[in-house]
Design a protein around this motif. Sequence first.
Motif, PDB file in Angstrom:
ATOM      1  N   GLU A   1       0.840  -1.210   0.000  1.00  0.00           N
ATOM      2  CA  GLU A   1       0.000   0.000   0.000  1.00  0.00           C
ATOM      3  C   GLU A   1       0.877   1.264   0.000  1.00  0.00           C
ATOM      4  O   GLU A   1       0.669   2.172  -0.815  1.00  0.00           O
ATOM      5  CB  GLU A   1      -0.912  -0.041   1.239  1.00  0.00           C
TER       6      GLU A   1
ATOM      7  N   LEU B   1       2.596   1.829  -3.326  1.00  0.00           N
ATOM      8  CA  LEU B   1       1.696   2.341  -4.362  1.00  0.00           C
ATOM      9  C   LEU B   1       1.456   3.839  -4.158  1.00  0.00           C
ATOM     10  O   LEU B   1       1.396   4.606  -5.128  1.00  0.00           O
ATOM     11  CB  LEU B   1       0.367   1.576  -4.337  1.00  0.00           C
TER      12      LEU B   1
ATOM     13  N   LEU C   1       4.438 -14.903   1.988  1.00  0.00           N
ATOM     14  CA  LEU C   1       3.711 -13.637   1.907  1.00  0.00           C
ATOM     15  C   LEU C   1       4.643 -12.526   1.431  1.00  0.00           C
ATOM     16  O   LEU C   1       4.241 -11.671   0.631  1.00  0.00           O
ATOM     17  CB  LEU C   1       3.124 -13.302   3.279  1.00  0.00           C
TER      18      LEU C   1
ATOM     19  N   ARG D   1       3.750  -6.285 -10.325  1.00  0.00           N
ATOM     20  CA  ARG D   1       2.738  -6.234 -11.391  1.00  0.00           C
ATOM     21  C   ARG D   1       1.966  -4.909 -11.369  1.00  0.00           C
ATOM     22  O   ARG D   1       1.680  -4.322 -12.407  1.00  0.00           O
ATOM     23  CB  ARG D   1       1.786  -7.416 -11.270  1.00  0.00           C
ATOM     24  N   LEU D   2       1.630  -4.468 -10.170  1.00  0.00           N
ATOM     25  CA  LEU D   2       0.878  -3.223 -10.047  1.00  0.00           C
ATOM     26  C   LEU D   2       1.734  -2.032 -10.472  1.00  0.00           C
ATOM     27  O   LEU D   2       1.265  -1.135 -11.177  1.00  0.00           O
ATOM     28  CB  LEU D   2       0.392  -3.056  -8.603  1.00  0.00           C
TER      29      LEU D   2
ATOM     30  N   VAL E   1      -5.131   0.751 -10.185  1.00  0.00           N
ATOM     31  CA  VAL E   1      -4.025   0.613  -9.224  1.00  0.00           C
ATOM     32  C   VAL E   1      -4.326   1.459  -7.989  1.00  0.00           C
ATOM     33  O   VAL E   1      -4.101   1.040  -6.858  1.00  0.00           O
ATOM     34  CB  VAL E   1      -2.688   1.034  -9.864  1.00  0.00           C
ATOM     35  N   ARG E   2      -4.891   2.621  -8.237  1.00  0.00           N
ATOM     36  CA  ARG E   2      -5.227   3.504  -7.125  1.00  0.00           C
ATOM     37  C   ARG E   2      -6.283   2.857  -6.222  1.00  0.00           C
ATOM     38  O   ARG E   2      -6.264   3.012  -5.004  1.00  0.00           O
ATOM     39  CB  ARG E   2      -5.766   4.815  -7.704  1.00  0.00           C
TER      40      ARG E   2
ATOM     41  N   VAL F   1      -6.608  -0.366  -5.758  1.00  0.00           N
ATOM     42  CA  VAL F   1      -5.931  -1.394  -4.948  1.00  0.00           C
ATOM     43  C   VAL F   1      -5.386  -0.742  -3.686  1.00  0.00           C
ATOM     44  O   VAL F   1      -5.615  -1.210  -2.562  1.00  0.00           O
ATOM     45  CB  VAL F   1      -4.777  -2.068  -5.723  1.00  0.00           C
ATOM     46  N   GLU F   2      -4.679   0.369  -3.876  1.00  0.00           N
ATOM     47  CA  GLU F   2      -4.092   1.089  -2.737  1.00  0.00           C
ATOM     48  C   GLU F   2      -5.188   1.504  -1.741  1.00  0.00           C
ATOM     49  O   GLU F   2      -5.070   1.256  -0.537  1.00  0.00           O
ATOM     50  CB  GLU F   2      -3.339   2.314  -3.262  1.00  0.00           C
TER      51      GLU F   2
ATOM     52  N   LEU G   1      -6.604  -1.462   0.156  1.00  0.00           N
ATOM     53  CA  LEU G   1      -5.703  -1.947   1.206  1.00  0.00           C
ATOM     54  C   LEU G   1      -5.778  -1.035   2.438  1.00  0.00           C
ATOM     55  O   LEU G   1      -5.769  -1.517   3.575  1.00  0.00           O
ATOM     56  CB  LEU G   1      -4.268  -2.024   0.685  1.00  0.00           C
TER      57      LEU G   1
ATOM     58  N   LEU H   1      -5.740  -4.891 -17.144  1.00  0.00           N
ATOM     59  CA  LEU H   1      -5.273  -4.237 -15.917  1.00  0.00           C
ATOM     60  C   LEU H   1      -6.344  -4.315 -14.837  1.00  0.00           C
ATOM     61  O   LEU H   1      -6.036  -4.543 -13.657  1.00  0.00           O
ATOM     62  CB  LEU H   1      -4.911  -2.780 -16.223  1.00  0.00           C
TER      63      LEU H   1
ATOM     64  N   ALA I   1      -6.142  -7.754 -13.466  1.00  0.00           N
ATOM     65  CA  ALA I   1      -4.885  -7.950 -12.739  1.00  0.00           C
ATOM     66  C   ALA I   1      -4.924  -7.248 -11.384  1.00  0.00           C
ATOM     67  O   ALA I   1      -4.425  -7.781 -10.382  1.00  0.00           O
ATOM     68  CB  ALA I   1      -3.709  -7.427 -13.573  1.00  0.00           C
ATOM     69  N   CYS I   2      -5.520  -6.070 -11.347  1.00  0.00           N
ATOM     70  CA  CYS I   2      -5.583  -5.327 -10.076  1.00  0.00           C
ATOM     71  C   CYS I   2      -6.540  -6.008  -9.107  1.00  0.00           C
ATOM     72  O   CYS I   2      -6.256  -6.107  -7.909  1.00  0.00           O
ATOM     73  CB  CYS I   2      -5.995  -3.892 -10.344  1.00  0.00           C
TER      74      CYS I   2
ATOM     75  N   GLU J   1      -7.234  -9.174  -9.078  1.00  0.00           N
ATOM     76  CA  GLU J   1      -6.597 -10.425  -8.670  1.00  0.00           C
ATOM     77  C   GLU J   1      -5.486 -10.163  -7.649  1.00  0.00           C
ATOM     78  O   GLU J   1      -5.374 -10.870  -6.642  1.00  0.00           O
ATOM     79  CB  GLU J   1      -6.050 -11.140  -9.912  1.00  0.00           C
ATOM     80  N   ALA J   2      -4.693  -9.139  -7.885  1.00  0.00           N
ATOM     81  CA  ALA J   2      -3.640  -8.786  -6.917  1.00  0.00           C
ATOM     82  C   ALA J   2      -4.268  -8.401  -5.586  1.00  0.00           C
ATOM     83  O   ALA J   2      -3.816  -8.833  -4.520  1.00  0.00           O
ATOM     84  CB  ALA J   2      -2.787  -7.638  -7.467  1.00  0.00           C
TER      85      ALA J   2
ATOM     86  N   ARG K   1      -5.360 -11.486  -3.623  1.00  0.00           N
ATOM     87  CA  ARG K   1      -4.269 -12.188  -2.939  1.00  0.00           C
ATOM     88  C   ARG K   1      -3.771 -11.409  -1.727  1.00  0.00           C
ATOM     89  O   ARG K   1      -3.485 -11.979  -0.673  1.00  0.00           O
ATOM     90  CB  ARG K   1      -3.131 -12.439  -3.916  1.00  0.00           C
ATOM     91  N   LEU K   2      -3.661 -10.103  -1.892  1.00  0.00           N
ATOM     92  CA  LEU K   2      -3.187  -9.277  -0.776  1.00  0.00           C
ATOM     93  C   LEU K   2      -4.207  -9.267   0.362  1.00  0.00           C
ATOM     94  O   LEU K   2      -3.852  -9.372   1.537  1.00  0.00           O
ATOM     95  CB  LEU K   2      -2.913  -7.852  -1.265  1.00  0.00           C
TER      96      LEU K   2
ATOM     97  N   ALA L   1      -4.160 -12.539   2.244  1.00  0.00           N
ATOM     98  CA  ALA L   1      -3.004 -12.581   3.153  1.00  0.00           C
ATOM     99  C   ALA L   1      -3.287 -11.744   4.393  1.00  0.00           C
ATOM    100  O   ALA L   1      -3.041 -12.175   5.526  1.00  0.00           O
ATOM    101  CB  ALA L   1      -1.767 -12.055   2.427  1.00  0.00           C
TER     102      ALA L   1
END
Lengths: 297, 297
Positions: free
Chosen positions: A83, A86, A129, A139-140, B79-80, B82-83, B86, B129, B132-133, B135-136, B139-140, B143
């Motif tokens: 995080e 990014l 992890l 990737r991101l 991508v933003r 994703v951030e 999180l 993208l 992919a975002c 999916e990422a 996973r994150l 975790a």
Amino acid sequence: MLTGATGFVGAPTLGALAEAGHEVHAVARRSGPELDGATWHEADLLEGADVLDEVRPEILVHVAWYAEHGRFWDSRENVRWVEASLALLRAFVAAGGRRAVMVGTCAEYEWGGEDNLNEHDSPVRPATLYGACKEALHRLAAAQARESGFELAWGRLFFMYGPDEYPARLVPSVIRALLAGERAATTTGTQVRDFMHVEDVAMALVALTQSDVTGPVNIASGSPSSVADIVEKIGALTGAAHLIDRGARPTPDGEPARIVADVKRLEREVGYRPSISLGDGLRSTVDWWRGRAPAGR
Amino acid sequence: MLTGATGFVGAPTLGALAEAGHEVHAVARRSGPELDGATWHEADLLEGADVLDEVRPEILVHVAWYAEHGRFWDSRENVRWVEASLALLRAFVAAGGRRAVMVGTCAEYEWGGEDNLNEHDSPVRPATLYGACKEALHRLAAAQARESGFELAWGRLFFMYGPDEYPARLVPSVIRALLAGERAATTTGTQVRDFMHVEDVAMALVALTQSDVTGPVNIASGSPSSVADIVEKIGALTGAAHLIDRGARPTPDGEPARIVADVKRLEREVGYRPSISLGDGLRSTVDWWRGRAPAGR
């Protein structure tokens, strides 16, 4: 701008960047020693990327991460660093940055094969992890770079050693035991790894920074060494080989037999070859520990 | 707490959560219509997750994302998000949250195969993208859930339709053309997709929220329909089938022939089956558009 500038990898990278004549803005929670060509910025990147707006760097070298020995493999701090990284990249884009060099890991690759790990064909399948978070960030960040128009290089670090490494890790723990005249219990040490002196890692990162290479690049020696080999070398350098109790510790379950990098990209595209042999690197590391008080162990 | 509560998926999910008797805290940049059982919170999640500290929800249903038609597949806004997601999850953990339901996509899977896509065996290999975002992030987030001790369910949405969809998308664009007496140019429409009415999607998300199922769950009908089939149904419902010019638009290169979900997890573990047939769903969607002024197209 270099993040993580006081760390095990960051500190020599700062020295190498300044040595190469760059105007370096070094970021860490607390400033390190003064250095010609470097300006310190105290900032906790987990609290925000404001420091980037202030410096507006052309090039970002992002080394900072959570690296607590014994905990970093599975800590949720890894997710937090994805995080924060990014957010850092987003600020870098907003500030008009041109090139970012970020630090990945050999733990992004699937382990357990016989071949040298390369950036093109080796399966990327992290088992930890730490590896998964680095791989997701790669990737991101690559997507971010593609869509925002900056260059991204992703240096995958393998195994490292050198001065000022965390004392509980393999190389320093054996050196310190032998220098103190104490028994060093090790595994049988048949595991083969790719070890690179951290000064070479730093210089390779500088070469990568100065190149226009993008994408993943292994930062490693390409030379296989068994753990037993390293431990024996330390025994010879300290004159205390008799204190090594090889095989006294069990090899952890699932420990991969071989983790070695293919370094063609680093050598041919970045143009970097390691300059410190394992023998010389271990010698200077032993000397560094000799110069420290043995207390506090 | 529901994020994205005014969106195409979020708005009916808000209704379904309130209907099910939950005390819902609805988050959006601007409040939507008042609703019994729901409290609005105006917040931009891209600016921070403070709203979570305020509400301290037991359950988080995170639907908000960048979804601009024609742009979302490849935008760096992914991508933003994703951030931001999180940061949201981190605040959720800090506030003592118990269960998070997040929204993924069929675009996480590799497309191009013949089989129904399932959560256990189908290759996860996003080609966009957006995929992919998501999916990422999955996973994150998984975790994060494992290390922080909250439950995570990941609902993978497939193809949706229903009232108030963005007008340029397939179903509304054909409906609006035919209702206006205009020609609707379509592809040959041989692509087979898994379409689910957005009210069913909302109810499935509520069922997932109320279950203790964790991990990925396809939120879909499991029923294949060709695009031509849908377009023809709209023709029949509007009485304007003669205005459909099938094959007038080229099928984009690389358009996968078939994207259909395996819905065993949704049916057996979550216990949800769709209640709205494609015929009924399209009829009510046509009726919804009939009730709107055709202007502004």
